[in-house]
Design a protein around this motif. Structure first.
Motif, PDB file in Angstrom:
ATOM      1  N   ILE A  16       0.859  -1.187   0.000  1.00  0.00           N
ATOM      2  CA  ILE A  16       0.000   0.000   0.000  1.00  0.00           C
ATOM      3  C   ILE A  16       0.891   1.231   0.000  1.00  0.00           C
ATOM      4  O   ILE A  16       1.780   1.367   0.853  1.00  0.00           O
ATOM      5  N   ASP A  17       0.663   2.118  -0.940  1.00  0.00           N
ATOM      6  CA  ASP A  17       1.411   3.371  -1.005  1.00  0.00           C
ATOM      7  C   ASP A  17       0.557   4.461  -0.371  1.00  0.00           C
ATOM      8  O   ASP A  17      -0.450   4.877  -0.937  1.00  0.00           O
ATOM      9  N   PRO A  18       0.942   4.949   0.809  1.00  0.00           N
ATOM     10  CA  PRO A  18       0.101   5.920   1.524  1.00  0.00           C
ATOM     11  C   PRO A  18       0.439   7.375   1.229  1.00  0.00           C
ATOM     12  O   PRO A  18      -0.035   8.263   1.922  1.00  0.00           O
ATOM     13  N   ILE A  19       1.250   7.629   0.202  1.00  0.00           N
ATOM     14  CA  ILE A  19       1.782   8.975   0.004  1.00  0.00           C
ATOM     15  C   ILE A  19       0.685  10.025  -0.150  1.00  0.00           C
ATOM     16  O   ILE A  19       0.837  11.176   0.282  1.00  0.00           O
ATOM     17  N   LYS A  20      -0.445   9.667  -0.750  1.00  0.00           N
ATOM     18  CA  LYS A  20      -1.501  10.647  -0.981  1.00  0.00           C
ATOM     19  C   LYS A  20      -2.703  10.461  -0.055  1.00  0.00           C
ATOM     20  O   LYS A  20      -3.718  11.126  -0.202  1.00  0.00           O
ATOM     21  N   ASP A  21      -2.566   9.553   0.893  1.00  0.00           N
ATOM     22  CA  ASP A  21      -3.678   9.270   1.799  1.00  0.00           C
ATOM     23  C   ASP A  21      -3.411   9.843   3.183  1.00  0.00           C
ATOM     24  O   ASP A  21      -2.266   9.952   3.620  1.00  0.00           O
ATOM     25  N   ARG A  22      -4.467  10.203   3.860  1.00  0.00           N
ATOM     26  CA  ARG A  22      -4.372  10.664   5.239  1.00  0.00           C
ATOM     27  C   ARG A  22      -5.130   9.679   6.119  1.00  0.00           C
ATOM     28  O   ARG A  22      -6.315   9.448   5.921  1.00  0.00           O
ATOM     29  N   TYR A  23      -4.435   9.104   7.087  1.00  0.00           N
ATOM     30  CA  TYR A  23      -5.032   8.087   7.937  1.00  0.00           C
ATOM     31  C   TYR A  23      -5.437   8.684   9.281  1.00  0.00           C
ATOM     32  O   TYR A  23      -4.614   9.276   9.975  1.00  0.00           O
ATOM     33  N   PRO A  24      -6.704   8.541   9.658  1.00  0.00           N
ATOM     34  CA  PRO A  24      -7.142   9.080  10.960  1.00  0.00           C
ATOM     35  C   PRO A  24      -6.699   8.163  12.099  1.00  0.00           C
ATOM     36  O   PRO A  24      -7.184   7.043  12.231  1.00  0.00           O
TER      37      PRO A  24
END
Length: 276
Positions: A16-24
């Protein structure tokens, strides 16, 4: 990672590439917090210092191996309890104990507020320091087992301005960062939101300025820099500014590879000042 029983035919690795995601990942300060506690405590081991609290939580229906199903009355009580705790701890930080300040004549607290054993258990022979433990884990999640006399990193949290007034939302503040900071690696100023202890997200994406950004900053005649924190940058000083979007700021000056001058407190970081 997979079960040993699957070694003969391991499942395909999922990336999973989280570079553009914001995780709460922030805690909830309402009734959902109790569901979170149940989910965690259903799978985690219980430490000695937590047994009294586990007994109290059992009275709320939070018990390992049993379903958690509070009725509406219980949910309302839990919601108010979580809100009360949030306000209590915010007030505690607004009246930060002077004996916990890193320098007696400054207004900084180390993020790593240990117990008297320089650990983060807050458990003593005669008591558990519940407030000390709650305060530390209110603004921080992961701590080392023991804090050495020469920690690899230090985080100085600005609890007030130079006049001892808590920092407010909507105001502009500045800090004079000396040319020679007591670090072997680098320093960084990160601004957090006092309400959540998390980043303040803005369109600029800037939450931090560090010694890696010095080439782009406007420097003072002595080689140091003046950094600004607030809703709007002073004219011509955008490169020296961290936006707050009107949020109440919690500045953290982070020292990576602190030198003896920081650890023995012969170096003192200037306080923040309100820009009138």
């Amino acid at each position: 990672m997979y079960y040993l029983s699957e070694a003969g035919n391991p499942p395909k690795q999922r990336f999973i590439d989280p570079i553009k995601d914001r995780y709460p990942t922030l805690p909830f300060y309402d009734e959902r917090h109790f569901q979170d506690m149940y989910d965690i405590m259903s799978v985690e081991p219980v430490h000695e210092q937590d047994k009294v609290m586990m007994g109290m939580l059992a009275s709320l229906g939070i018990e390992k191996g049993k379903p958690f199903a509070p009725d509406e009355t219980a949910k309302r009580a839990m919601r108010q309890a979580a809100i009360d705790v949030w306000f209590y701890l915010q007030d505690w930080f607004d009246h930060f104990p002077k004996d916990k300040l890193y320098w007696p004549d400054r207004h900084y607290a180390s993020l790593l507020m240990t117990d008297k054993n320089r650990e983060f258990k807050f458990s003593y022979e005669d008591r558990i320091d519940l407030i000390g433990r709650a305060a530390e884990y209110f603004w921080c999640t992961y701590m080392p087992k023991v804090l050495s006399d020469t920690p690899a990193t230090q985080y100085m949290m600005a609890m007030a301005d130079k006049d001892g007034k808590p920092l407010e939302a909507g105001k502009l503040y500045k800090i004079e960062v000396p040319a020679k900071m007591p670090v072997k690696q680098f320093w960084a100023l990160t601004i957090y939101d006092r309400a959540t202890m998390a980043f303040i997200y803005t369109d600029s994406g800037r939450t931090t300025l560090s010694s890696y950004n010095l080439e782009k900053m406007k420097k003072n005649t002595d080689g140091g820099v003046t950094l600004y924190v607030g809703p709007k940058a002073p004219e011509g000083l955008e490169s020296n500014w961290i936006p707050t979007r009107g949020k109440r700021p919690l500045p953290a000056m982070r020292f990576y590879g602190g030198t003896d001058a920081l650890n023995n407190k012969t170096f003192k970081l200037p306080d923040f000042e309100e820009v009138k």
